[in-house]
Design a protein around this motif. Structure first.
Motif, PDB file in Angstrom:
ATOM      1  N   ALA A 116       0.840  -1.209   0.000  1.00 12.39           N
ATOM      2  CA  ALA A 116       0.000   0.000   0.000  1.00 12.39           C
ATOM      3  C   ALA A 116       0.873   1.256   0.000  1.00 12.39           C
ATOM      4  O   ALA A 116       0.601   2.219  -0.721  1.00 12.39           O
ATOM      5  N   GLY A 117       1.946   1.236   0.804  1.00  8.23           N
ATOM      6  CA  GLY A 117       2.811   2.420   0.912  1.00  8.23           C
ATOM      7  C   GLY A 117       3.500   2.744  -0.400  1.00  8.23           C
ATOM      8  O   GLY A 117       3.537   3.902  -0.833  1.00  8.23           O
ATOM      9  N   SER A 118       4.062   1.729  -1.058  1.00  9.79           N
ATOM     10  CA  SER A 118       4.774   1.995  -2.316  1.00  9.79           C
ATOM     11  C   SER A 118       3.787   2.418  -3.403  1.00  9.79           C
ATOM     12  O   SER A 118       4.055   3.339  -4.174  1.00  9.79           O
ATOM     13  N   ARG A 119       2.624   1.803  -3.426  1.00  9.87           N
ATOM     14  CA  ARG A 119       1.616   2.162  -4.432  1.00  9.87           C
ATOM     15  C   ARG A 119       1.114   3.592  -4.217  1.00  9.87           C
ATOM     16  O   ARG A 119       0.924   4.348  -5.158  1.00  9.87           O
ATOM     17  N   ALA A 120       0.945   3.964  -2.924  1.00  9.87           N
ATOM     18  CA  ALA A 120       0.448   5.319  -2.610  1.00  9.87           C
ATOM     19  C   ALA A 120       1.415   6.388  -3.100  1.00  9.87           C
ATOM     20  O   ALA A 120       1.001   7.496  -3.447  1.00  9.87           O
ATOM     21  N   LEU A 121       2.714   6.058  -3.138  1.00  9.63           N
ATOM     22  CA  LEU A 121       3.695   7.040  -3.631  1.00  9.63           C
ATOM     23  C   LEU A 121       3.957   6.889  -5.132  1.00  9.63           C
ATOM     24  O   LEU A 121       4.905   7.459  -5.670  1.00  9.63           O
ATOM     25  N   GLY A 122       3.123   6.098  -5.777  1.00 14.08           N
ATOM     26  CA  GLY A 122       3.204   5.977  -7.229  1.00 14.08           C
ATOM     27  C   GLY A 122       4.325   5.083  -7.722  1.00 14.08           C
ATOM     28  O   GLY A 122       4.644   5.081  -8.911  1.00 14.08           O
ATOM     29  N   MET A 123       4.935   4.291  -6.817  1.00 10.62           N
ATOM     30  CA  MET A 123       6.001   3.390  -7.262  1.00 10.62           C
ATOM     31  C   MET A 123       5.365   2.143  -7.881  1.00 10.62           C
ATOM     32  O   MET A 123       4.428   1.585  -7.321  1.00 10.62           O
TER      33      MET A 123
END
Ligand code: PMV
Length: 325
Positions: A116-123
């Motif tokens: 969730a964290g990496s996806r939230a930052l667009g990674m």
């Protein structure tokens, strides 16, 4: 700047037991696990310009202290990766992992947080990159990126770049089941982190443990491919016993087993003596997980519930890897 991910916990059939690097979380051996559908964490991460620090809610409760620090440190890794050092997040996690069942909720927790964290930052991370990132939150969590059977490859590089999990067989390859046996025991006294360290530093059995892993892995992977339950079960049970044997050689010695643990182990061996294939495995605590096949579910559950020290039995199938929303 918001994303939600769900990750399931996993149970190791070939255990990860020993680190070669404490801070990067690099193991001394490969391990292999089965992801379970019954136990998961769902996490939403929202990065917001108006926050002055990270905020973490677990099951609707605001968390501080050590648990908060682990989440914040992990968010730092994601921020560094994305080059967004001053952007803080609100994290909401819901845990469907009954702590009493003796599963490390950190496995599903860090896998869901990394996703969730990496996806939230667009990674846009590949599974391999996500597994490598997840590993730095909690070692065993790196296997929860995948459904079904997964192997964590220890790697050889000092920076951990080649230490991540890879898929072995998907959840629908084989309907193998796991009963989580809940005991009337107290919380574990030696954490997995401390237990591993003490074993690596002091147990004369540690080397033999490490040396025995490649053969176990080769055989269990063959058993998984062939759906040979007897082979997979025997190797998993023996591997668990070897891991726990290392703790008896440590200084000071310790064991995660209680009399209730032994009672369940004996009940599983009695099932086998009566012609019902079932095998146990145990992590860094007193609780026991039992592997069985769907056609034996009723007998296995009944036998486990008949053990006086058993307070609950939770049945689970093989689960899926990370999913979003
Ligand atoms: O990743 P940790 O620190 O929760 O360690 C897990 C260690 C065992 O559960 C005992 C074995 C394993 O491979 O999951």
């Amino acid at each position: 700047m918001k994303a939600t991910a769900k990750a399931h916990t996993n149970i190791a059939l070939i255990k990860y037991w020993g680190k070669r690097d404490e801070s990067l979380i690099l193991p001394t051996n490969n391990s292999l696990s089965l992801t379970l559908d019954g136990f998961y964490t769902k996490t939403t991460v929202e990065f917001r310009e108006d926050l002055a620090r990270d905020i973490f809610y677990l099951d609707e409760e605001r968390i501080s202290g050590v648990q908060y620090d682990r989440v914040r440190n992990f968010l730092d890794l994601i921020r560094n990766h994305a080059d967004k050092k001053d952007l803080y997040a609100q994290v909401h996690s819901i845990n469907e992992v009954p702590t009493a069942a003796g599963f490390a909720s950190s496995a599903s927790g860090f896998a869901a947080l990394a996703a969730a964290g990496s996806r939230a930052l667009g990674m846009q991370l590949s599974d391999q990159e996500l597994s490598r990132l997840t590993r730095q939150g909690s070692g065993s969590a790196c296997r929860s990126v995948y459904g079904g059977f997964a192997e964590w490859q220890q790697g050889v590089e000092a920076d951990g770049s080649d230490s991540y999990a890879v898929p072995v067989a998907p959840a629908d390859h084989w309907d193998i089941r796991v009963a989580a046996v809940v005991l009337s025991a107290k919380m574990k006294k030696v954490s997995s982190r401390e237990g591993m360290k003490r074993t690596v530093d002091t147990s004369p059995f540690f080397r033999s443990w490490v040396n025995s892993i490649p053969a176990d892995l080769e055989e269990i992977k063959q058993g998984i491919t062939e759906r040979d339950f007897d082979k997979v079960g025997h190797i998993a049970e023996a591997n668990c016993l070897k891991m726990h044997a290392t703790t008896l050689g440590a200084r000071p010695p310790f064991t995660y087993w209680t009399d209730a643990t032994m009672a369940v182990m004996q009940a599983v061996q009695a099932l086998r003596a009566n012609g019902i294939p079932a095998f146990f495995t145990i992590d860094a605590g007193p609780n026991v997980k039992v592997l069985y096949l769907p056609e034996n579910e009723i007998e296995v559950e009944k036998a486990l519930r008949n053990v006086p020290e058993v307070t609950d039995v939770i049945l689970s199938r093989s689960g899926q890897g990370i999913s979003y929303n």
